[in-house]
Design an enzyme around this catalytic site. Structure first.
Site, short mmCIF file in Angstrom:
data_model
loop_
_atom_site.label_atom_id
_atom_site.label_comp_id
_atom_site.label_asym_id
_atom_site.label_seq_id
_atom_site.Cartn_x
_atom_site.Cartn_y
_atom_site.Cartn_z
N GLY A 46 27.35 -46.35 11.40
CA GLY A 46 27.82 -47.67 10.99
C GLY A 46 28.05 -48.50 12.23
O GLY A 46 27.19 -48.54 13.11
N GLU A 47 29.20 -49.10 12.34
CA GLU A 47 29.53 -49.92 13.51
C GLU A 47 30.82 -49.36 14.12
O GLU A 47 31.88 -49.45 13.50
CB GLU A 47 29.69 -51.38 13.06
CG GLU A 47 29.91 -52.35 14.17
CD GLU A 47 28.86 -52.24 15.27
OE1 GLU A 47 27.65 -52.24 14.96
OE2 GLU A 47 29.26 -52.12 16.44
N SER A 48 30.69 -48.78 15.31
CA SER A 48 31.82 -48.06 15.88
C SER A 48 33.03 -48.95 16.14
O SER A 48 34.18 -48.53 15.98
CB SER A 48 31.40 -47.36 17.17
OG SER A 48 30.83 -48.28 18.08
N CYS A 78 25.80 -41.01 15.12
CA CYS A 78 25.54 -42.35 15.66
C CYS A 78 26.85 -43.08 16.03
O CYS A 78 27.45 -42.77 17.06
CB CYS A 78 24.65 -43.13 14.71
SG CYS A 78 23.83 -44.49 15.53
N ARG A 107 26.11 -47.19 24.36
CA ARG A 107 25.84 -47.80 23.05
C ARG A 107 24.49 -48.51 23.08
O ARG A 107 24.09 -49.04 24.10
CB ARG A 107 26.89 -48.85 22.71
CG ARG A 107 28.15 -48.29 22.14
CD ARG A 107 29.10 -49.41 21.82
NE ARG A 107 28.84 -50.02 20.54
CZ ARG A 107 29.14 -51.29 20.26
NH1 ARG A 107 29.65 -52.09 21.17
NH2 ARG A 107 28.92 -51.77 19.06
N ILE A 133 18.96 -45.38 14.63
CA ILE A 133 19.19 -46.81 14.33
C ILE A 133 20.19 -47.37 15.33
O ILE A 133 21.37 -46.97 15.30
CB ILE A 133 19.73 -46.99 12.89
CG1 ILE A 133 18.77 -46.35 11.87
CG2 ILE A 133 19.92 -48.47 12.58
CD1 ILE A 133 19.34 -46.25 10.47
N ARG A 134 19.74 -48.25 16.19
CA ARG A 134 20.61 -48.80 17.25
C ARG A 134 21.48 -47.69 17.84
O ARG A 134 22.70 -47.80 17.94
CB ARG A 134 21.46 -49.95 16.71
CG ARG A 134 20.65 -51.23 16.45
CD ARG A 134 21.48 -52.37 15.91
NE ARG A 134 22.01 -52.07 14.60
CZ ARG A 134 23.29 -51.84 14.33
NH1 ARG A 134 24.20 -51.90 15.26
NH2 ARG A 134 23.66 -51.56 13.12
N HIS A 174 20.61 -39.78 12.52
CA HIS A 174 21.24 -39.82 11.19
C HIS A 174 20.61 -38.80 10.24
O HIS A 174 19.80 -39.20 9.40
CB HIS A 174 21.02 -41.20 10.56
CG HIS A 174 21.71 -42.33 11.24
ND1 HIS A 174 22.97 -42.74 10.92
CD2 HIS A 174 21.28 -43.17 12.21
CE1 HIS A 174 23.31 -43.79 11.66
NE2 HIS A 174 22.31 -44.06 12.46
N GLU A 176 21.88 -37.70 7.72
CA GLU A 176 22.33 -38.09 6.36
C GLU A 176 21.35 -39.05 5.69
O GLU A 176 21.44 -39.28 4.49
CB GLU A 176 23.74 -38.70 6.42
CG GLU A 176 23.86 -40.10 7.01
CD GLU A 176 23.92 -40.14 8.55
OE1 GLU A 176 23.59 -39.12 9.20
OE2 GLU A 176 24.29 -41.20 9.09
N1 GLN Z 1 25.16 -49.38 17.47
C1 GLN Z 1 26.17 -48.96 16.53
C2 GLN Z 1 27.55 -48.92 17.17
O1 GLN Z 1 27.72 -49.22 18.29
C3 GLN Z 1 25.86 -47.60 15.97
C4 GLN Z 1 24.67 -47.68 15.05
C5 GLN Z 1 24.64 -46.68 13.95
O2 GLN Z 1 25.61 -45.98 13.65
N2 GLN Z 1 23.52 -46.64 13.29
O3 GLN Z 1 28.48 -48.59 16.50
#
Ligand code: GLN
Length: 197
Positions: A46-48, A78, A107, A133-134, A174, A176
């Site tokens: 997700g977004e940390s 992630c 990151r 993903i990112r 991921h 999941e």
């Molecule tokens: N770039 C996201 C972050 O800094 C992590 C991306 C992800 O969990 N798919 O949280």
């Protein structure tokens, strides 16, 4: 085993499903009473920054840090990997992590323009297909951190993308988001089984 999944933001539903498919009770964790009930915890992708802020808002931040210090098994994918890192490069201003793994994570390491990609890699001796993903990578790590997988990035260098330190386990990718349960099973069977009496 009662496997908690931190359900503040991100792809927690997919982790709950993976826990269930692997034969474990998956429980959402949004309150400290729910955290107290679980034997182990998954920090989703997700977004940390958002997850850390919401953990503060929901009064979970200190409790999660405490459970980590007490030896609770935790798997972070992630954003979850970032949240388990003691140090971050390219974090947001003032970004906090729960920490626990003696490593520095970068990151969005694979480049912002390369938002997501898939790659075949070797995880702990077995070949698998991984979704990034990112994603972060591990930039630096102490000798007590074990590397379970790494990939060669565009800079031509190998970067760890799956690591373990004791009861803490993290992947840049991921599992999941795939139907492959081997990474989750590694966490349940290898990491949790040894740590939970
Ligand atoms: N770039 C996201 C972050 O800094 C992590 C991306 C992800 O969990 N798919 O949280």
């Amino acid at each position: 085993m009662k496997i908690g999944v931190l359900a503040l933001q991100g792809d927690f539903r997919e982790h709950l499903l993976a826990a269930k498919q692997a034969g474990h009770a998956g429980l959402t964790v949004r309150r400290s009473e729910e955290l107290a009930e679980v034997d182990a915890l998954i920090l989703p992708g997700g977004e940390s920054t958002t997850i850390a802020q919401l953990a503060r808002t929901f009064d979970l931040f200190t409790d999660i840090k405490k459970r980590i210090a007490e030896g609770m098994p935790v798997y972070g994918s992630c954003a979850g990997m970032i949240l388990l890192a003691d140090r971050i490069v390219d974090g947001a201003l003032g970004q906090e992590t729960f920490g626990g793994i003696d490593m520095t994570v970068r990151r969005n390491a694979f480049g912002r323009q390369v938002d997501s990609f898939e790659s075949d890699l070797n995880f702990n001796g077995t070949e698998m297909h991984a979704v990034f993903i990112r994603a972060p990578w591990v930039e630096e790590l102490s000798s007590s951190v074990q590397v379970l997988s790494d990939v060669i990035a565009a800079d031509g260098k190998r970067h760890p993308v799956a690591v373990r330190q004791g009861a803490l386990f993290a992947t840049s990718f991921h599992p999941e988001l795939t139907t492959d349960l081997r990474v989750h099973r590694y966490f349940f069977d290898q990491v949790c089984a040894g740590a939970i009496k």
